[in-house]
Design a protein around this motif. Structure first.
Motif, PDB file in Angstrom:
ATOM      1  N   UNK A   3       0.803  -1.220   0.000  1.00  0.00           N
ATOM      2  CA  UNK A   3       0.000   0.000   0.000  1.00  0.00           C
ATOM      3  C   UNK A   3       0.837   1.271   0.000  1.00  0.00           C
ATOM      4  N   UNK A   4       1.945   1.289   0.769  1.00  0.00           N
ATOM      5  CA  UNK A   4       2.751   2.500   0.801  1.00  0.00           C
ATOM      6  C   UNK A   4       3.337   2.796  -0.567  1.00  0.00           C
ATOM      7  N   UNK A   5       3.605   1.755  -1.336  1.00  0.00           N
ATOM      8  CA  UNK A   5       4.169   1.974  -2.658  1.00  0.00           C
ATOM      9  C   UNK A   5       3.108   2.417  -3.644  1.00  0.00           C
ATOM     10  N   UNK A 134      12.139   5.419   4.777  1.00  0.00           N
ATOM     11  CA  UNK A 134      11.555   4.296   5.507  1.00  0.00           C
ATOM     12  C   UNK A 134      10.506   3.570   4.681  1.00  0.00           C
ATOM     13  N   UNK A 135       9.992   4.227   3.638  1.00  0.00           N
ATOM     14  CA  UNK A 135       8.959   3.635   2.798  1.00  0.00           C
ATOM     15  C   UNK A 135       9.542   3.025   1.527  1.00  0.00           C
ATOM     16  N   UNK A 136      10.851   3.128   1.371  1.00  0.00           N
ATOM     17  CA  UNK A 136      11.489   2.574   0.171  1.00  0.00           C
ATOM     18  C   UNK A 136      12.539   1.535   0.533  1.00  0.00           C
ATOM     19  N   UNK A 137      12.359   0.886   1.671  1.00  0.00           N
ATOM     20  CA  UNK A 137      13.306  -0.136   2.078  1.00  0.00           C
ATOM     21  C   UNK A 137      14.646   0.427   2.505  1.00  0.00           C
ATOM     22  N   UNK A 138      14.689   1.741   2.790  1.00  0.00           N
ATOM     23  CA  UNK A 138      15.922   2.362   3.228  1.00  0.00           C
ATOM     24  C   UNK A 138      16.890   2.678   2.114  1.00  0.00           C
ATOM     25  N   UNK A 139      16.525   2.394   0.871  1.00  0.00           N
ATOM     26  CA  UNK A 139      17.410   2.648  -0.266  1.00  0.00           C
ATOM     27  C   UNK A 139      17.042   3.988  -0.909  1.00  0.00           C
ATOM     28  N   UNK A 140      18.047   4.690  -1.449  1.00  0.00           N
ATOM     29  CA  UNK A 140      17.794   6.054  -1.936  1.00  0.00           C
ATOM     30  C   UNK A 140      17.079   6.142  -3.281  1.00  0.00           C
ATOM     31  N   UNK A 141      16.951   5.026  -3.996  1.00  0.00           N
ATOM     32  CA  UNK A 141      16.284   5.044  -5.293  1.00  0.00           C
ATOM     33  C   UNK A 141      15.160   4.011  -5.314  1.00  0.00           C
ATOM     34  N   UNK A 143      12.710   1.971  -8.088  1.00  0.00           N
ATOM     35  CA  UNK A 143      12.618   1.593  -9.494  1.00  0.00           C
ATOM     36  C   UNK A 143      11.176   1.246  -9.856  1.00  0.00           C
ATOM     37  N   UNK A 144      10.699   1.826 -10.955  1.00  0.00           N
ATOM     38  CA  UNK A 144       9.375   1.518 -11.497  1.00  0.00           C
ATOM     39  C   UNK A 144       9.574   0.928 -12.887  1.00  0.00           C
ATOM     40  N   UNK A 145       9.549  -0.383 -12.979  1.00  0.00           N
ATOM     41  CA  UNK A 145       9.728  -1.045 -14.270  1.00  0.00           C
ATOM     42  C   UNK A 145       8.367  -1.144 -14.948  1.00  0.00           C
ATOM     43  N   UNK A 146       8.081  -0.187 -15.825  1.00  0.00           N
ATOM     44  CA  UNK A 146       6.762  -0.116 -16.440  1.00  0.00           C
ATOM     45  C   UNK A 146       6.617  -1.086 -17.598  1.00  0.00           C
ATOM     46  N   UNK A 295      12.857  -2.028  -5.636  1.00  0.00           N
ATOM     47  CA  UNK A 295      11.888  -2.262  -6.696  1.00  0.00           C
ATOM     48  C   UNK A 295      10.482  -1.981  -6.187  1.00  0.00           C
ATOM     49  N   UNK A 296       9.829  -0.968  -6.754  1.00  0.00           N
ATOM     50  CA  UNK A 296       8.500  -0.604  -6.286  1.00  0.00           C
ATOM     51  C   UNK A 296       7.482  -1.706  -6.495  1.00  0.00           C
ATOM     52  N   UNK A 297       7.694  -2.554  -7.504  1.00  0.00           N
ATOM     53  CA  UNK A 297       6.739  -3.613  -7.790  1.00  0.00           C
ATOM     54  C   UNK A 297       7.195  -4.962  -7.259  1.00  0.00           C
ATOM     55  N   UNK A 298       8.240  -4.945  -6.409  1.00  0.00           N
ATOM     56  CA  UNK A 298       8.711  -6.186  -5.812  1.00  0.00           C
ATOM     57  C   UNK A 298       7.847  -6.589  -4.632  1.00  0.00           C
ATOM     58  N   UNK A 299       8.236  -7.696  -3.989  1.00  0.00           N
ATOM     59  CA  UNK A 299       7.461  -8.164  -2.867  1.00  0.00           C
ATOM     60  C   UNK A 299       7.685  -7.328  -1.618  1.00  0.00           C
TER      61      UNK A 299
END
Length: 299
Positions: A3-5, A134-141, A143-146, A295-299
């Protein structure tokens, strides 16, 4: 998608200044539809040579702009009305895009936050503000693989929405689909450059024809955008290149977000201005290091 993603995706839609660009170049299958309920432009050809001149000028503007290869781009977008999780969206973006290779690098300001977005090979990389880490797994980037959406993972809007994430300049494709409702409003100057100003209307019927949309895609677009035309203002320079585009459009925000598993409410009025300059400017884009990307669309 967590949901956060989903929320972050909504933010990126606004940041890219092309949420309404769900009408971009589509990779679709099935029979194209001709929506009988849309307000369609009259045929320019049947209206005589006086009507065809502005239409031809806009079609030429598309090919001439793309042929320039690259350009600096500046966009502003405002959204008034409905909300997503209590937030209203306003955004601006500046950078450079490569029209041919669908790559680019933009710096976006949204709701007081600055974010860098890189576009490369159908993927968008967004640099996360510190308060989003905190909402991106602590990583600075993030990724949205469209390309996933192009393969149908976003339902009927899959191929259509792919372009708005991977290439903000995708809105240039609007120039290909316009019917006969285009008028030449005479000379105007944009940022010191002499141009010709055109007023145009873009309809879902125009898009259905030019983008080979399926009936499902047309129906879902009508649910979000309604059936009326989108009024647009266009400015074209002496080299037949687009210099500025503006438009205003109302949309059902809840219906739009529902297509992505999110939620929203109310009717939203969106306004967008895109300016192009410095055609031929160098554009060099690289992906962030993989160990810094979530990865925004990852698990």
């Amino acid at each position: 998608m967590r949901p956060v993603r989903v929320g972050f995706c909504a933010a990126v839609i606004a940041a890219a200044s092309v949420a309404i660009a769900a009408c971009g170049t589509a990779s679709t299958s099935g029979s194209p539809a001709t929506p009988s309920t849309s307000t369609s432009s009259a045929s320019a050809t049947s209206s005589g040579s006086g009507a065809t001149a502005p239409v031809n000028a806009i079609e030429t503007a598309y090919s001439s702009t793309i042929s320039a290869g690259t350009a600096k781009i500046a966009m502003t977008m405002g959204m008034t009305g409905g909300q997503y999780q209590g937030m209203n969206f306003n955004a601006s973006a500046t950078g450079a895009m490569d029209f041919v290779h669908k790559s680019g690098d933009l710096t976006t300001n949204m709701m007081g936050m600055d974010m860098e977005a890189r576009y490369l090979n159908g993927v968008q990389y967004v640099h996360v503000p510190d308060n989003w880490l905190s909402q991106s797994g602590g990583k600075p980037w993030v990724k949205f693989d469209m390309n996933q959406f192009a393969n149908g993972q976003a339902g009927s809007w899959g191929g259509l929405t792919n372009g708005m994430f991977t290439d903000p300049s995708q809105v240039l494709s609007y120039l290909r689909g316009m019917g006969g409702h285009i008028t030449d409003d005479g000379p105007a100057t944009i940022d010191g450059t002499p141009t010709t100003h055109y007023t145009a209307e873009l309809t879902i019927a125009d898009l259905a024809k030019s983008e080979n949309l399926t009936q499902d895609q047309v129906t879902q677009m009508q649910q979000v955008l309604g059936n009326g035309p989108v009024p647009m203002q266009l400015w074209v320079d002496g080299q037949n290149r687009l210099r500025q585009m503006t438009y205003n459009q109302s949309m059902n925000f809840g219906a739009f977000m529902g297509q992505f598993g999110g939620s929203g409410s109310g009717s939203v009025t969106m306004s967008m201005t895109m300016k192009l300059s410095d055609f031929g400017t160098p554009v060099n884009v690289t992906a962030p290091p993989s160990d810094q990307v979530d990865d925004a669309f990852g698990g």
